[in-house]
Design an enzyme around this catalytic site. Structure first.
Site, mmCIF file in Angstrom:
data_model
loop_
_atom_site.group_PDB
_atom_site.id
_atom_site.type_symbol
_atom_site.label_atom_id
_atom_site.label_comp_id
_atom_site.label_asym_id
_atom_site.label_seq_id
_atom_site.Cartn_x
_atom_site.Cartn_y
_atom_site.Cartn_z
ATOM 1 N N TYR A 319 -14.414 42.069 -33.668
ATOM 2 C CA TYR A 319 -13.230 41.999 -33.186
ATOM 3 C C TYR A 319 -12.611 43.294 -32.229
ATOM 4 O O TYR A 319 -10.973 43.151 -32.164
ATOM 5 C CB TYR A 319 -11.980 41.655 -33.663
ATOM 6 N N ASP A 391 -10.947 45.025 -36.907
ATOM 7 C CA ASP A 391 -10.121 44.527 -36.754
ATOM 8 C C ASP A 391 -9.399 43.190 -35.825
ATOM 9 O O ASP A 391 -9.463 42.729 -34.913
ATOM 10 C CB ASP A 391 -10.006 45.670 -34.875
ATOM 11 N N CYS A 418 -3.078 43.865 -39.438
ATOM 12 C CA CYS A 418 -1.640 43.829 -38.781
ATOM 13 C C CYS A 418 -0.659 42.968 -39.087
ATOM 14 O O CYS A 418 0.536 42.955 -39.544
ATOM 15 C CB CYS A 418 -1.686 43.193 -37.608
#
Length: 461
Positions: A319, A391, A418
């Site tokens: 990613y 990620d 996140c």
């Protein structure tokens, strides 16, 4: 309790992302936006297995509550924590991450206790904003442009005062709204499927002073005069690209059907010193780049620290977006006159992969970047990495991809998330696959909002 009941509630605790929790006769009630210590007048909007209430009025503020400096805080759908000191916000976020990961079996108690968060500047840190066209909520309402009003699909608030981005963003959005108020164009109404104006996206290379502006519309029109108007605005930064993206999707998102460059180019540059290692990145129109440009160096330094010895190591950057993390690691190692053996980046957005290749050339780093879906590409790669960087998007890693990632047998995996709830959903598969959660560190890349970045080091047991 019955649906639509109006009642007083006392908020006892908070749950990610910003859900206040109250209890009525031992029954939990969720109140979005509630802060611990508040006494609220609320209306029950959902009754059942999960009970939800909506704030009508704050009767008693929380002990830590302060007056927000933002004139639209509370009605804008952007920020969550403008009304508390930032130190307290950071405490709440850290606790929420700990509470979420506490439910993941196999994480040592001491590892959870050691979690802390690096704070961020709270103003002017965002390098990207996506505004929506809408109306003011009245019948035949006036055209508006800004962030969506809380709880509304069509109302948009004037967000030119936003404290999270550079003042140039406000100047561009204000000029855009005034321009279209003098035309016969209206905002795109998804239910009625009328109107043309959908979004205004602005991206900013803060360290080099470059801005690109993307006007998102439905239908095919000539916006060359709009572009000319923008170029006449007096700004601190320079507009290097003006783009018109056409989308016919009914979704309230930027899904491009056609992209026209009205001026300049469809990308910007960003430059970081990164511990004395000057690096320049090319960021395409739809390419991912960390939103908080001030904290990028801190985030990447922690990733490098978690990786440990990278000399002569093969690193898979899954990613990878525009390749920024892998290229940073290569430069980080080179600073010590050592070299990463190989970087392999995988990303589904082909435009981002092209940018990653150009970033590698810009920074003189040797890396291989592959365009494709991670869950498919990892099945085809025969080489085994020493370290894997993960990620993924907000919703985490597709479960079908995890067994193939585990099959590489990497000694270390660094997972950057996140959204801590997505992280918590993915971690059990890695723990069951033979990995130990060795370190956890939070970096607040989203100050004043409910989100926070969490970095986890997984080591092969």
């Amino acid at each position: 309790m019955k649906k639509h009941d109006v009642m007083e509630l006392y908020i006892e605790e908070i749950r990610f992302p910003n859900i206040g929790l109250a209890y009525v006769d031992g029954v939990e009630v969720e109140v979005k936006g509630g802060l611990p210590g508040q006494r609220l007048l609320v209306r029950l909007v959902k009754k059942g297995k999960i009970n939800k209430a909506q704030i009508m009025r704050v009767l008693t503020p929380a002990p830590q509550e302060i007056t927000s400096d933002c004139s639209v805080f509370g009605i804008c759908g952007g920020c969550s924590f403008q009304n508390i000191p930032y130190e307290y916000e950071l405490q709440l976020k850290t606790k929420m991450v700990k509470d979420i990961l506490l439910d993941v079996e196999g994480i040592a108690k001491q590892t959870l206790n050691d979690i802390n968060s690096f704070g961020s500047p709270t103003e002017r840190y965002r390098n990207k904003m996506e505004y929506s066209f809408g109306d003011d909520g009245n019948i035949n309402g006036e055209l508006t442009l800004g962030m969506r009003k809380k709880g509304s699909y069509y109302e948009a608030l004037d967000s030119s005062c936003c404290l999270l981005c550079h003042p140039d963003f406000g100047k561009i959005s204000t000029a855009t709204l005034e321009y279209f108020k003098n035309t016969n164009e209206t905002f795109y109404h998804r239910k009625k499927e009328t109107g043309t104006l959908r979004h205004l996206a602005i991206r900013h290379g803060a360290n080099v002073g470059e801005i690109i502006v993307n006007l998102v519309t439905a239908g095919d029109k000539d916006y060359s005069n709009y572009a000319k108007m923008l170029l006449d605005i007096s700004l601190e930064n320079t507009i290097v690209g003006i783009i018109n993206t056409t989308t016919n999707s009914v979704a309230d998102a930027i899904i491009p059907d056609e992209v026209k460059v009205l001026h300049g180019r469809d990308y910007y540059h960003e430059h970081f010193t990164e511990h004395g290692m000057g690096m320049t990145y090319k960021v395409p129109l739809f390419g991912f780049f960390q939103t908080n440009y001030i904290m990028v160096e801190k985030l990447y330094a922690i990733i490098a620290e978690f990786c440990g010895d990278l000399n002569n190591k093969t690193v898979f950057d899954l990613y990878c977006g525009s390749g920024t993390i892998g290229l940073y690691l290569a430069r980080y190692v080179a600073r010590s006159s050592q070299n990463i053996k190989k970087i392999v980046g995988i990303e589904i957005v082909e435009e981002a992969i092209q940018s990653a290749k150009q970033n590698a050339a810009l920074n003189g780093d040797n890396a291989e970047f592959i365009a494709g879906d991670v869950k498919k590409i990892v099945r085809e790669i025969t080489e085994n990495p020493d370290i894997i960087i993960l990620d993924p998007p907000r919703e985490g890693i597709v479960p079908k991809a995890i067994p193939h990632i585990l099959a590489f047998g990497a000694k270390k995996i660094v997972y950057i998330s996140c959204k801590p709830t997505s992280l918590a959903a993915n971690l059990p598969a890695f723990i069951e696959g033979g990995y130990t959660v060795a370190k956890i560190q939070c970096v607040d890349m989203f100050a004043r909002t409910a989100n926070i970045e969490t970095i986890v080091l997984l080591e092969k047991s």
